[in-house]
Design an enzyme around this catalytic site. Structure first.
Site, mmCIF file in Angstrom:
data_model
loop_
_atom_site.group_PDB
_atom_site.id
_atom_site.type_symbol
_atom_site.label_atom_id
_atom_site.label_comp_id
_atom_site.label_asym_id
_atom_site.label_seq_id
_atom_site.Cartn_x
_atom_site.Cartn_y
_atom_site.Cartn_z
ATOM 1 N N TYR A 111 0.862 -1.181 0.000
ATOM 2 C CA TYR A 111 0.000 0.000 0.000
ATOM 3 C C TYR A 111 0.895 1.227 0.000
ATOM 4 O O TYR A 111 1.997 1.199 -0.563
ATOM 5 C CB TYR A 111 -0.960 -0.065 1.197
ATOM 6 C CG TYR A 111 -2.188 0.803 1.024
ATOM 7 C CD1 TYR A 111 -3.000 0.693 -0.104
ATOM 8 C CD2 TYR A 111 -2.518 1.743 1.988
ATOM 9 C CE1 TYR A 111 -4.108 1.501 -0.267
ATOM 10 C CE2 TYR A 111 -3.632 2.563 1.846
ATOM 11 C CZ TYR A 111 -4.413 2.443 0.713
ATOM 12 O OH TYR A 111 -5.509 3.240 0.551
ATOM 13 N N LYS B 121 -21.224 -19.835 -9.416
ATOM 14 C CA LYS B 121 -20.439 -19.728 -10.644
ATOM 15 C C LYS B 121 -19.014 -19.281 -10.331
ATOM 16 O O LYS B 121 -18.031 -19.817 -10.871
ATOM 17 C CB LYS B 121 -21.112 -18.721 -11.578
ATOM 18 C CG LYS B 121 -20.705 -18.847 -13.027
ATOM 19 C CD LYS B 121 -21.470 -19.966 -13.686
ATOM 20 C CE LYS B 121 -21.222 -20.017 -15.171
ATOM 21 N NZ LYS B 121 -22.131 -20.937 -15.850
#
Length: 486
Positions: free
Chosen positions: A116, A171
């Site tokens: 970060y 899915k």
């Protein structure tokens, strides 16, 4: 009451039961469940004392009403105390089925500074200067959006985006399990075509591909076409392309089993909507002898009034004899029946009138167009979409490998050549030494499937050539194809 429907793991229940501690008590439980038409899959002793035994009995039932009936019949047995009934499917879905996990450890300030701020800023600027680096330096290289508006979910219809989430989560889980692809559900609270296109285009920078799912026809065709035109990543509509790939793969091997040639067979397809149209297009590209398309208006034939453009194209490019009768009449003498429509349209007697060594793919779920037990009395090869029957034709065989290959090759679009290559790859996974009437497609758990499909897709993307045995078929405009409703 014995159900005539087939029990399924999708309606599996676990019943906690206390019974008297005698030699025949547990046997009476399993007998009772069997007489009710369910299938016992497990029986575990949880606890016991000198007079009682506590057991968990797990069984597959046909539907929720059947499950209630099984429990009721158990409760009516002498010496049986039903303590609790758990629906195993609902238990599996508690809290959802997928999660985000970090690929990098964040154990100290050093790692945080690189993952970060401030280190991440350097990576951001590199992408700003060269946007193509997003594929290399972000999740884009391995991430797919599973997009739905909830308008055509499984066989449930227009149930909305929130209710579609369990399917989209599933899915995404399948993408990860079988293809190593990171997928995320994107369910949209709109069924406006322009807005769906706008939203998907706006979120596309984060993804390496778009998988459209459970969007009703004809809207799904326009959405797909417009997104293909506007995006530089592949757009794949699994209800069309995934189904067509798997059906062609299964038919290729079924014809090998019965010793027939694709160019010489007559195929009847029940359901001329999204899946059916894609199946027929792909079969025509593969050089099938003849097809009769059947839908709620009947057999599509030349001279039929009030056809949509897609149905008109099918009427003009299929059905050489211009047959105009009903479905039982259409399959009389046919070599192959493919159903992507509605349950219980045919009987075993109808299948008996097909050609010798016939092939039946009854893919309506959960109840097929014809009872597979009856079809097997007459057909040489029978396949369904059910996981509890031999020869399950399941899109999981296709889409994980298709996207794996497209992501690996940084493909910018999905093409019909890829579909043919994927179908051939799936068919070839079942070697000649394994092929028989009950094994025409590989198991979805066969570790060779996804690598084979991915390799075939990469070869097409990098080589730019179509696989062998593809007949020339003109493109068909799908903007106004009807929904698959009977």
């Amino acid at each position: 009451m014995v159900t005539t429907r087939l029990p399924s793991a999708g309606f599996s229940i676990t019943i906690r039961i206390a019974v008297t501690a005698d030699a025949s008590s547990i046997g009476r439980l399993t007998t009772c469940v069997g007489e009710a038409g369910a299938i016992v899959t497990a029986l575990d002793v949880v606890d016991s004392d000198p007079t009682r035994v506590l057991v968990d009995l797990t069984c597959d039932t046909a539907d929720s009403n059947h499950a209630d009936q099984v429990v009721k019949q158990l409760e009516e047995q002498d010496g049986v105390d039903v303590r609790k009934v758990s629906d195993r499917t609902f238990l599996l879905h508690l809290g959802g089925k997928i999660e985000v996990s970090s690929k990098v450890a964040l154990r100290n300030r050093d790692e945080l500074s690189r993952a970060y701020t401030p280190g991440v800023a350097r990576v951001c600027m590199a992408i700003a200067e060269n946007p193509a680096d997003a594929r290399r330096l972000t999740i884009k290289r391995n991430t797919v959006a599973v997009v739905s508006d909830g308008s055509a979910v499984l066989g449930l219809g227009n149930i909305g985006p929130a209710a579609a989430m369990p399917v989209m989560e599933g899915k995404a889980a399948l993408f990860k399990r079988f293809g190593g692809v990171d997928a995320w559900p994107v369910v949209l609270d709109t069924q406006d075509t322009d807005e769906i296109v706008r939203i998907v285009k706006a979120i596309a920078p984060a993804y390496g591909g778009i998988n459209l799912e459970d969007i009703a026809a004809p809207r799904c065709f326009e959405i797909e076409a417009r997104l293909r035109e506007q995006l530089d990543i592949p757009v794949f509509h699994d209800d069309q392309h995934g189904t067509a790939i798997c059906v062609l793969a299964a038919l290729t091997n079924a014809l090998r089993v019965v010793g027939k040639d694709m160019a010489n067979v007559r195929v009847v397809v029940s359901g001329a909507g999204a899946a059916g149209t894609a199946i027929m297009k792909l079969l025509l590209r593969q050089g099938v002898g003849d097809i009769i398309a059947y839908d709620r208006k009947g057999a599509l034939h030349r001279g039929m009034p009030d056809l949509t453009p897609t149905w008109q194209w099918l009427a003009e490019n299929t059905n050489k004899a211009n047959f105009s009768g009903d479905l039982p009449g259409a399959i009389e003498g046919a070599d192959v029946f493919i159903g992507v429509s509605a349950p219980n349209l045919l009987t075993g007697d109808d299948i008996a009138k097909m050609a010798a060594k016939s092939i039946v793919f009854a893919l309506a779920n959960p109840d097929p167009e014809v009872d597979p037990r009856e079809a097997r009395k007459h057909a040489a090869v029978v396949a369904t979409g059910r996981s509890d029957q031999p020869n399950q034709i399941n899109n999981v065989l296709a889409f994980p490998g298709v996207f794996r290959g497209m992501l690996d090759a940084a493909a910018e679009e999905f093409t019909e050549e890829m579909a043919l290559a994927a179908a051939n790859a799936i068919a070839d996974v079942v070697g000649a030494d394994k092929l028989n009437p009950t094994v025409i497609v590989p198991s979805v758990f066969d570790p060779k499937v996804t690598p084979a499909v991915a390799a075939a897709i990469r070869a097409v993307v990098r080589g730019g050539h179509a696989p062998h045995n593809a007949a020339a078929v003109p493109e068909v405009e799908l903007d106004e194809a009807p929904e698959e409703t009977f």
